[in-house]
Design a protein around this motif. Structure first.
Motif, PDB file in Angstrom:
ATOM      1  N   HIS A  97       0.819  -1.213   0.000  1.00 40.02           N
ATOM      2  CA  HIS A  97       0.000   0.000   0.000  1.00 40.02           C
ATOM      3  C   HIS A  97       0.857   1.271   0.000  1.00 40.02           C
ATOM      4  O   HIS A  97       0.474   2.273  -0.571  1.00 40.02           O
ATOM      5  N   TRP A  98       2.020   1.220   0.619  1.00 41.32           N
ATOM      6  CA  TRP A  98       2.916   2.374   0.625  1.00 41.32           C
ATOM      7  C   TRP A  98       3.470   2.633  -0.775  1.00 41.32           C
ATOM      8  O   TRP A  98       3.593   3.785  -1.201  1.00 41.32           O
ATOM      9  N   ILE A  99       3.806   1.558  -1.490  1.00 38.99           N
ATOM     10  CA  ILE A  99       4.315   1.709  -2.854  1.00 38.99           C
ATOM     11  C   ILE A  99       3.242   2.319  -3.746  1.00 38.99           C
ATOM     12  O   ILE A  99       3.505   3.278  -4.478  1.00 38.99           O
ATOM     13  N   ALA A 100       2.032   1.773  -3.687  1.00 31.59           N
ATOM     14  CA  ALA A 100       0.932   2.298  -4.507  1.00 31.59           C
ATOM     15  C   ALA A 100       0.661   3.763  -4.164  1.00 31.59           C
ATOM     16  O   ALA A 100       0.499   4.602  -5.061  1.00 31.59           O
ATOM     17  N   PHE A 101       0.610   4.078  -2.877  1.00 31.11           N
ATOM     18  CA  PHE A 101       0.367   5.452  -2.427  1.00 31.11           C
ATOM     19  C   PHE A 101       1.443   6.393  -2.968  1.00 31.11           C
ATOM     20  O   PHE A 101       1.142   7.455  -3.526  1.00 31.11           O
ATOM     21  N   ALA A 102       2.703   6.011  -2.837  1.00 32.99           N
ATOM     22  CA  ALA A 102       3.803   6.874  -3.267  1.00 32.99           C
ATOM     23  C   ALA A 102       3.772   7.110  -4.781  1.00 32.99           C
ATOM     24  O   ALA A 102       3.867   8.259  -5.237  1.00 32.99           O
ATOM     25  N   LEU A 103       3.635   6.048  -5.549  1.00 32.98           N
ATOM     26  CA  LEU A 103       3.657   6.191  -7.007  1.00 32.98           C
ATOM     27  C   LEU A 103       2.493   7.043  -7.507  1.00 32.98           C
ATOM     28  O   LEU A 103       2.691   7.971  -8.304  1.00 32.98           O
ATOM     29  N   LEU A 104       1.282   6.756  -7.033  1.00 34.56           N
ATOM     30  CA  LEU A 104       0.118   7.507  -7.492  1.00 34.56           C
ATOM     31  C   LEU A 104       0.160   8.961  -7.016  1.00 34.56           C
ATOM     32  O   LEU A 104      -0.213   9.874  -7.758  1.00 34.56           O
ATOM     33  N   SER A 105       0.630   9.178  -5.805  1.00 34.10           N
ATOM     34  CA  SER A 105       0.703  10.544  -5.278  1.00 34.10           C
ATOM     35  C   SER A 105       1.745  11.378  -6.005  1.00 34.10           C
ATOM     36  O   SER A 105       1.525  12.560  -6.279  1.00 34.10           O
ATOM     37  N   ILE A 106       2.864  10.771  -6.331  1.00 32.89           N
ATOM     38  CA  ILE A 106       3.910  11.498  -7.057  1.00 32.89           C
ATOM     39  C   ILE A 106       3.421  11.893  -8.448  1.00 32.89           C
ATOM     40  O   ILE A 106       3.556  13.041  -8.867  1.00 32.89           O
TER      41      ILE A 106
END
Length: 190
Positions: free
Chosen positions: A71-80
């Motif tokens: 979930h952290w990876i998905a959050f970071a990529l989409l947020s960036i």
């Protein structure tokens, strides 16, 4: 697990990719919309199909490690990526050719495809327990996502025409919201 169940699973898994493809369609030019639709369908469909296969191969031994940070990876990529779209609007960059090449780059498609397909990895692990025919499941999930994302770009393009100048801002906000939603869901905040 029958074909209908696998199709519905594929449809559910494709919803994040659908939203991202919709966002890509919002920003697409008339000239590039077919190319973007095909790329989105291929990348998202490919990753949505590959991730359950990878999860199935990994099996239950690594579930606890994957679920700790997916979930952290998905959050970071989409947020960036969403944040960049929002900043582009705030900066009022008028160089449409530069912006378009950034949203259609292969690197960005890979990052978006990974971010939207991480949950499919966990589904693949579940498939190992259910003794699902993994090749049939992968094919159904990949094809479902392919079709959903291809259509989403065209829907997004129509939506973008209605929003005009606010389309990119809206698309960026959607990506950040999806990333945040994935993070909050996995942290059990809502």
């Amino acid at each position: 697990m029958n074909v209908l169940s696998i199709f519905l699973t594929g449809l559910a898994l494709s919803m994040d990719a659908f939203a991202v493809a919709l966002t890509l369609g919002i920003k697409a030019t008339n000239k590039d919309k077919k190319n973007i639709a095909l790329k989105a369908a291929l990348y998202f469909g490919g990753f949505q199909g590959a991730m359950p296969l990878l999860g199935w191969i990994l099996g239950i031994n690594f579930t606890q490690y994957i679920q700790k940070f997916d979930h952290w990876i998905a959050f970071a990529l989409l947020s960036i990526i969403g944040g960049k779209m929002i900043l582009d609007v705030i900066r009022d960059e008028e160089d449409e050719e530069k912006e378009q090449s950034a949203t259609t780059s292969n690197k960005e498609f890979v990052l978006l495809a990974i971010a939207t397909s991480i949950d499919a990895l966990a589904v693949g692990i579940g498939f190992a327990f259910l003794k699902v025919n993994i090749l049939n499941a992968v094919l159904v999930i990949a094809l479902t996502t392919f079709v959903v994302c291809f259509m989403a770009v065209f829907i997004g393009k129509k939506f973008g025409e209605l929003l005009k100048s606010k389309a990119e801002l809206f698309g960026g906000v959607i990506l950040v919201v999806i990333g945040t939603s994935i993070l909050l869901e996995h942290l059990h905040i809502y």
